[in-house]
Every structure is written in structure tokens, then in C-alpha cells.
Design an enzyme around this catalytic site. Structure first.
Site, PDB file in Angstrom:
ATOM      1  N   GLU A 198     -12.987 -15.252 -11.220  1.00  0.00           N
ATOM      2  CA  GLU A 198     -13.095 -14.445  -9.997  1.00  0.00           C
ATOM      3  C   GLU A 198     -13.717 -15.203  -8.814  1.00  0.00           C
ATOM      4  O   GLU A 198     -14.703 -14.741  -8.222  1.00  0.00           O
ATOM      5  CB  GLU A 198     -13.887 -13.163 -10.292  1.00  0.00           C
ATOM      6  CG  GLU A 198     -13.220 -12.325 -11.381  1.00  0.00           C
ATOM      7  CD  GLU A 198     -14.066 -11.152 -11.845  1.00  0.00           C
ATOM      8  OE1 GLU A 198     -15.120 -10.874 -11.248  1.00  0.00           O
ATOM      9  OE2 GLU A 198     -13.672 -10.507 -12.830  1.00  0.00           O
ATOM     10  N   ASN A 239      -9.324 -17.477 -13.824  1.00  0.00           N
ATOM     11  CA  ASN A 239      -9.074 -16.074 -14.174  1.00  0.00           C
ATOM     12  C   ASN A 239      -9.481 -15.185 -12.998  1.00  0.00           C
ATOM     13  O   ASN A 239     -10.565 -15.336 -12.444  1.00  0.00           O
ATOM     14  CB  ASN A 239      -9.934 -15.753 -15.413  1.00  0.00           C
ATOM     15  CG  ASN A 239      -9.527 -14.485 -16.109  1.00  0.00           C
ATOM     16  OD1 ASN A 239      -8.337 -14.229 -16.300  1.00  0.00           O
ATOM     17  ND2 ASN A 239     -10.502 -13.676 -16.506  1.00  0.00           N
ATOM     18  N   HIS A 275      -6.682  -5.372 -14.070  1.00  0.00           N
ATOM     19  CA  HIS A 275      -7.466  -4.122 -14.009  1.00  0.00           C
ATOM     20  C   HIS A 275      -6.768  -3.221 -12.986  1.00  0.00           C
ATOM     21  O   HIS A 275      -6.965  -3.352 -11.780  1.00  0.00           O
ATOM     22  CB  HIS A 275      -8.912  -4.425 -13.610  1.00  0.00           C
ATOM     23  CG  HIS A 275      -9.656  -5.201 -14.654  1.00  0.00           C
ATOM     24  ND1 HIS A 275      -9.877  -4.716 -15.930  1.00  0.00           N
ATOM     25  CD2 HIS A 275     -10.219  -6.432 -14.628  1.00  0.00           C
ATOM     26  CE1 HIS A 275     -10.540  -5.620 -16.639  1.00  0.00           C
ATOM     27  NE2 HIS A 275     -10.762  -6.669 -15.871  1.00  0.00           N
ATOM     28  N   GLU A 305      -7.000  -9.247 -19.114  1.00  0.00           N
ATOM     29  CA  GLU A 305      -8.006  -8.171 -19.229  1.00  0.00           C
ATOM     30  C   GLU A 305      -7.375  -6.818 -18.904  1.00  0.00           C
ATOM     31  O   GLU A 305      -7.976  -5.990 -18.220  1.00  0.00           O
ATOM     32  CB  GLU A 305      -9.176  -8.429 -18.263  1.00  0.00           C
ATOM     33  CG  GLU A 305      -9.845  -9.773 -18.437  1.00  0.00           C
ATOM     34  CD  GLU A 305     -11.073  -9.953 -17.551  1.00  0.00           C
ATOM     35  OE1 GLU A 305     -11.561  -8.972 -16.975  1.00  0.00           O
ATOM     36  OE2 GLU A 305     -11.540 -11.099 -17.444  1.00  0.00           O
ATOM     37  N   ASP A 307      -6.253  -3.224 -18.316  1.00  0.00           N
ATOM     38  CA  ASP A 307      -6.534  -1.793 -18.514  1.00  0.00           C
ATOM     39  C   ASP A 307      -5.998  -1.057 -17.293  1.00  0.00           C
ATOM     40  O   ASP A 307      -5.905  -1.627 -16.211  1.00  0.00           O
ATOM     41  CB  ASP A 307      -8.014  -1.475 -18.801  1.00  0.00           C
ATOM     42  CG  ASP A 307      -9.000  -2.095 -17.828  1.00  0.00           C
ATOM     43  OD1 ASP A 307      -8.636  -2.343 -16.657  1.00  0.00           O
ATOM     44  OD2 ASP A 307     -10.152  -2.337 -18.234  1.00  0.00           O
TER      45      ASP A 307
HETATM   46  O1  G3I Z   1     -27.014  -7.090 -23.265  1.00  0.00           O
HETATM   47  C1  G3I Z   1     -27.728  -6.174 -22.438  1.00  0.00           C
HETATM   48  C2  G3I Z   1     -28.667  -5.313 -23.251  1.00  0.00           C
HETATM   49  O2  G3I Z   1     -29.646  -6.137 -23.833  1.00  0.00           O
HETATM   50  C3  G3I Z   1     -29.297  -4.266 -22.343  1.00  0.00           C
HETATM   51  O3  G3I Z   1     -30.055  -3.395 -23.117  1.00  0.00           O
HETATM   52  C4  G3I Z   1     -28.216  -3.465 -21.632  1.00  0.00           C
HETATM   53  C5  G3I Z   1     -28.797  -2.456 -20.659  1.00  0.00           C
HETATM   54  O4  G3I Z   1     -27.936  -2.195 -19.595  1.00  0.00           O
HETATM   55  O5  G3I Z   1     -27.390  -4.354 -20.909  1.00  0.00           O
HETATM   56  C6  G3I Z   1     -26.727  -5.303 -21.730  1.00  0.00           C
HETATM   57  O6  G3I Z   1     -25.926  -6.101 -20.932  1.00  0.00           O
HETATM   58  C7  G3I Z   1     -24.731  -5.512 -20.461  1.00  0.00           C
HETATM   59  C8  G3I Z   1     -23.562  -6.334 -20.953  1.00  0.00           C
HETATM   60  O7  G3I Z   1     -22.356  -5.823 -20.412  1.00  0.00           O
HETATM   61  C9  G3I Z   1     -23.469  -6.319 -22.473  1.00  0.00           C
HETATM   62  O8  G3I Z   1     -23.233  -5.033 -22.928  1.00  0.00           O
HETATM   63  C10 G3I Z   1     -24.766  -5.485 -18.940  1.00  0.00           C
HETATM   64  O9  G3I Z   1     -25.766  -4.594 -18.481  1.00  0.00           O
HETATM   65  C11 G3I Z   1     -23.415  -5.062 -18.415  1.00  0.00           C
HETATM   66  O10 G3I Z   1     -23.410  -5.213 -17.002  1.00  0.00           O
HETATM   67  C12 G3I Z   1     -22.332  -5.934 -19.000  1.00  0.00           C
HETATM   68  O11 G3I Z   1     -21.098  -5.460 -18.502  1.00  0.00           O
HETATM   69  C13 G3I Z   1     -20.036  -6.362 -18.669  1.00  0.00           C
HETATM   70  C14 G3I Z   1     -19.511  -6.814 -17.306  1.00  0.00           C
HETATM   71  O12 G3I Z   1     -18.392  -7.658 -17.495  1.00  0.00           O
HETATM   72  C15 G3I Z   1     -20.540  -7.553 -16.509  1.00  0.00           C
HETATM   73  O13 G3I Z   1     -20.222  -7.467 -15.202  1.00  0.00           O
HETATM   74  C16 G3I Z   1     -18.923  -5.644 -19.426  1.00  0.00           C
HETATM   75  O14 G3I Z   1     -19.368  -5.335 -20.736  1.00  0.00           O
HETATM   76  C17 G3I Z   1     -17.689  -6.541 -19.498  1.00  0.00           C
HETATM   77  O15 G3I Z   1     -16.630  -5.811 -20.075  1.00  0.00           O
HETATM   78  C18 G3I Z   1     -17.308  -6.985 -18.095  1.00  0.00           C
HETATM   79  O16 G3I Z   1     -16.187  -7.802 -18.190  1.00  0.00           O
HETATM   80  C19 G3I Z   1     -15.661  -8.287 -16.943  1.00  0.00           C
HETATM   81  C20 G3I Z   1     -15.062  -9.654 -17.202  1.00  0.00           C
HETATM   82  O17 G3I Z   1     -16.016 -10.502 -17.783  1.00  0.00           O
HETATM   83  C21 G3I Z   1     -14.495 -10.257 -15.931  1.00  0.00           C
HETATM   84  N1  G3I Z   1     -13.554  -9.372 -15.299  1.00  0.00           N
HETATM   85  C22 G3I Z   1     -14.034  -7.995 -15.073  1.00  0.00           C
HETATM   86  C23 G3I Z   1     -14.551  -7.396 -16.367  1.00  0.00           C
HETATM   87  C24 G3I Z   1     -15.014  -5.964 -16.145  1.00  0.00           C
HETATM   88  O18 G3I Z   1     -16.116  -5.906 -15.304  1.00  0.00           O
END
Ligand code: G3I
Length: 386
Positions: A198, A239, A275, A305, A307
């Protein structure tokens, strides 16, 4: 002979409308499907649709899945020379019904949704932790699946020690160290790396973030070169989302990637994240045109990715449109030889990132929250079989 009507025996066909709370669809349901005025046929689960207050006055037809998810998406995709995969995340591995389907012949490729990113793998300078990424890799390999490395350089989920930097040379040094360490760790084990994720602004131009500001656009070429230096063979990808149509983001992406190719930067592919929004998916011809603009540079492409979200609640009409939209994406990939495959950003609505980020939206994936296949699953199967 007197008519039955004259005898008073004719019974006119009755097209009854369903009142509030009444059933209007679902698997094996054969009753009336049209809701009374002011009600909308709402999918509570694949077996039970109910007329609830809403903006629509009628529903369309029953669009419950006509099959259970028995057809392997990977087997069907493989027959067309593609892969079909899913993203996942480590906290989901305690859900046995979920992992049973994820690490099965249903899918041929796995992308860790979080556990290979810079923040999770390199939380402080010089500290590297690959436990979660290795867990994803090992489970996938045991299931005969290939794994996509996601991702090395992204504006999000950066370690705090990196976010605090502003010095060009130091930023380049820590990026190179991180890429070298992680790519070496996974050397030869991944089918591709998302090296830069991105980098473009939604409105065209480069995304404004730490590396763009303090290092400049050259950070992209530097990242690819560092990855190639650590692993001579794994394909290296850029990506991005919203590349599916010829907007300003696409224009910037195409010119930037063209420059990288012309400069001999070791880039092998461009991931179309996909997306998307139900009812707003570009036409197949538009998407194929966008994919082909990148394959013309000698690059591979894929949906990395996918959805397709909707405004909740999921109605029968929205699920039917979503099915058509998934078919459009699959058909677009099938139409492009160098489109290597499709990965959904997790396979079930149970673990989708959408509701947490887009308030009031969701139901974006081919399986619902109960791990039951939705019409979108049938659409993918139909497109892959055609
Ligand atoms: O690991 C911590 C955990 O320790 C904590 O308790 C919890 C509390 O909020 O957060 C956890 O981290 C989270 C992480 O996912 C793991 O679950 C983050 O807050 C959360 O922001 C993070 O979200 C991920 C996101 O990227 C980050 O922006 C999503 O799961 C993931 O699906 C998403 O994937 C992205 C791709 O990498 C790039 N393209 C867009 C896509 C969707 O946003």
C-alpha cells in the site's frame, strides 16, 4: 359443460405476502418469499430468512446456498492453472471447526494476516520473533498448502522503535536489517513476498508516511533490492488496494511500477488486494484491463486479499449480488493467464476485519459466521467450473 368458475369451484392462485417476523426464505424453504410493504427479507442464517422492518418493499427470490461446501475451491482453481487461498491469523487456531476447513483441501494457499509483518516480527531493534509466522507456515505446509509472505514494508503495524525515527540513513539501515533477517528466515519457504504494501495514496500520488517523507520514493526500490539480496528466487511483489479500475491511484501505481521495471528493480508481481463493495465491483472487462496493464510489464498478478462487503443486514438480494460480484472477480482472474490465483481475506465472516473498521458493514466473505457457505461460495464454484 359449465365452467368450474360458474360452479364457484375456481380458486384463484394466491400470492400471499409474508408479514413481519414471518419466514421468507432459507435452505429447503418452499413457502412465500415476498414480504409485506415496509418489510425486507433478511437473512438470519442460511436456513432462516425473516421479514423485518426495512427500506425495501419486497424481496427477490430465495438465494440460499444450493450446495454444502463440498467442492474444493483449490481443486477447481488448480484445474484452471490458478490457486485459491485464504488469509488467517494465529488467534483463530483455537477454533477447531475453523482450522479443519482452513487447513484442508478446500484451500491451496495461506496468507498470515498479521504474524509476518514488521511490528509483530521485529518489535524492538535487533529482536526477531517468528513463532507465530512459523506456526502458520508449518500448519499450511502440513496441509500441502503454499504460503504468501505478508508483508515486509507497510505504513501500518510498524514497530515503535521505527516510528520514532526521522533520519534517512537510520531508516534505511533498520529497513534493510529487518528485510534481510526475515527474508533469510523464510528463504525458500514462501511462494511470494509482499515486499511493499500500500505505497500509494487513494487520491493518486504516493502515500504520505514515514518512509515516503524521510527517505523518499526510493525506499521502494531499496526494499525490493534488499529482499532479492537475501533470497535470490522467491517472487517479490508490490501489494495494493483499489487498483481494479483506472482511477488516479491505479495511474500512479502503473507509472511507479513501470519505473521500477525499467530501472531493473527486482519486482515480479503486483497484488490486487480486492477489498470491494457489493454492487460496486467494476465490470469484468475493466478489471481485466487493469490486470493486463501490469502483466504487459512482464509481471504476474493475483487477487491477494479479496472480500466484498455489504451494508448490514445481509438481505437475500445483497447476497445474490455478492454472488455475482465474486463471480466477476473469479472470471477476471480466469481471463488473465498471468493472474496466478485468488486469496480471500479469511474465508469466514466470523473473522473478517470489516465490521471492526467499517461500522455497519460486513458479511464480506464466502462463508458466514457459522462457517456455512453463502451464495458467494456457489458463485465461486460456478465461475471456476465454467
Ligand atoms: O495483537 C494485538 C493484541 O495483542 C491486542 O490485545 C489487540 C487489541 O486490539 O490487538 C492485537 O493486534 C491487532 C492485530 O490485527 C492482530 O489481531 C491490531 O489491533 C489490529 O489493528 C490488527 O488488524 C489487522 C490490520 O491489518 C492492521 O491494520 C487485521 O487483523 C488484518 O486483517 C489487516 O490486514 C490488512 C492487510 O495487512 C493489508 N491490506 C488491508 C488489510 C485489512 O486492513
Amino acid at each position: 359443460m359449465r365452467s368450474l368458475v360458474a360452479l364457484g369451484l375456481f380458486v384463484a392462485p394466491v400470492f400471499a405476502v409474508v408479514g413481519e417476523w414471518g419466514q421468507c426464505g432459507g435452505i429447503n424453504y418452499t413457502g412465500d418469499t415476498v414480504c409485506d410493504t415496509g418489510l425486507v427479507c433478511t437473512v438470519l442464517n442460511p436456513y432462516y430468512y425473516q421479514c423485518l422492518k426495512g427500506t425495501a418493499t419486497t424481496t427477490t427470490t430465495t438465494t440460499a446456498p444450493t450446495t454444502t461446501a463440498t467442492a474444493s475451491l483449490q481443486a477447481l482453481a488448480k484445474a484452471k492453472g490458478k490457486h485459491f487461498g485464504s488469509a488467517t491469523d494465529n488467534p483463530e487456531f483455537t477454533d477447531t471447526p475453523y482450522t479443519s476447513l482452513l487447513f484442508s483441501s478446500m484451500f491451496g494457499a495461506i496468507t498470515p494476516g498479521n504474524s509476518m509483518k514488521w511490528g509483530p516480527t521485529n518489535p524492538s531493534n535487533g529482536t526477531y520473533t517468528y513463532t507465530n509466522g512459523d506456526d502458520v507456515l508449518n500448519r499450511a505446509v502440513a496441509a500441502g498448502q503454499i504460503v504468501r509472505g505478508h508483508n515486509l514494508v507497510w505504513y501500518n503495524q510498524l514497530p515503535s522503535y521505527v516510528s520514532a525515527l526521522t533520519d534517512n540513513a537510520t531508516l534505511q539501515a533498520v529497513m534493510t536489517a529487518h528485510i534481510t533477517n526475515e527474508v533469510t528466515h523464510y528463504k525458500g519457504k514462501l511462494y511470494a513476498w509482499d515486499v511493499v504494501n500500500e505505497p500509494f495514496s487513494d487520491s493518486g500520488g504516493m502515500r504520505s508516511w514515514l518512509y515516503q517523507t524521510y527517505v523518499g520514493t526510493g525506499y521502494i526500490a531499496a526494499a525490493f533490492k534488499a529482499a532479492r539480496a537475501a533470497d535470490a528466487t522467491t517472487p517479490l511483489w508490490l501489494n495494493e488496494y483499489n487498483l481494479e479500475y483506472a482511477g488516479s491511484k491505479y495511474t500512479t501505481a502503473l507509472s511507479t511500477v513501470t519505473d521500477l521495471v525499467n530501472q531493473g528493480v527486482p519486482i515480479n508481481g503486483v497484488g490486487f488486494q480486492g477489498h470491494l463493495i457489493v454492487g460496486s465491483v467494476p465490470s469484468q472487462a475493466t478489471i481485466v484491463g487493469a490486470l493486463n496493464a501490469f502483466t504487459a510489464l512482464g509481471l504476474d498478478v493475483a487477487f491477494t486479499e479479496l472480500d466484498i462487503r455489504m451494508t448490514l443486514p445481509a438481505t437475500a438480494a445483497l447476497l445474490a449480488q455478492q454472488k455475482a460480484d465474486y463471480k466477476t472477480i473469479v472470471n477476471a482472474c480466469l481471463a488473465v493467464t498471468r493472474c496466478l490465483g485468488i486469496t480471500v481475506w479469511d474465508y469466514t465472516d466470523k473473522y473478517s476485519w470489516i465490521p471492526g473498521v467499517f461500522s455497519g458493514q460486513g458479511a464480506a466473505l464466502p462463508w458466514d459466521e457459522n462457517l456455512l457457505p453463502k451464495p458467494a461460495y456457489d458463485g465461486i464454484v460456478e465461475a471456476l467450473k465454467a
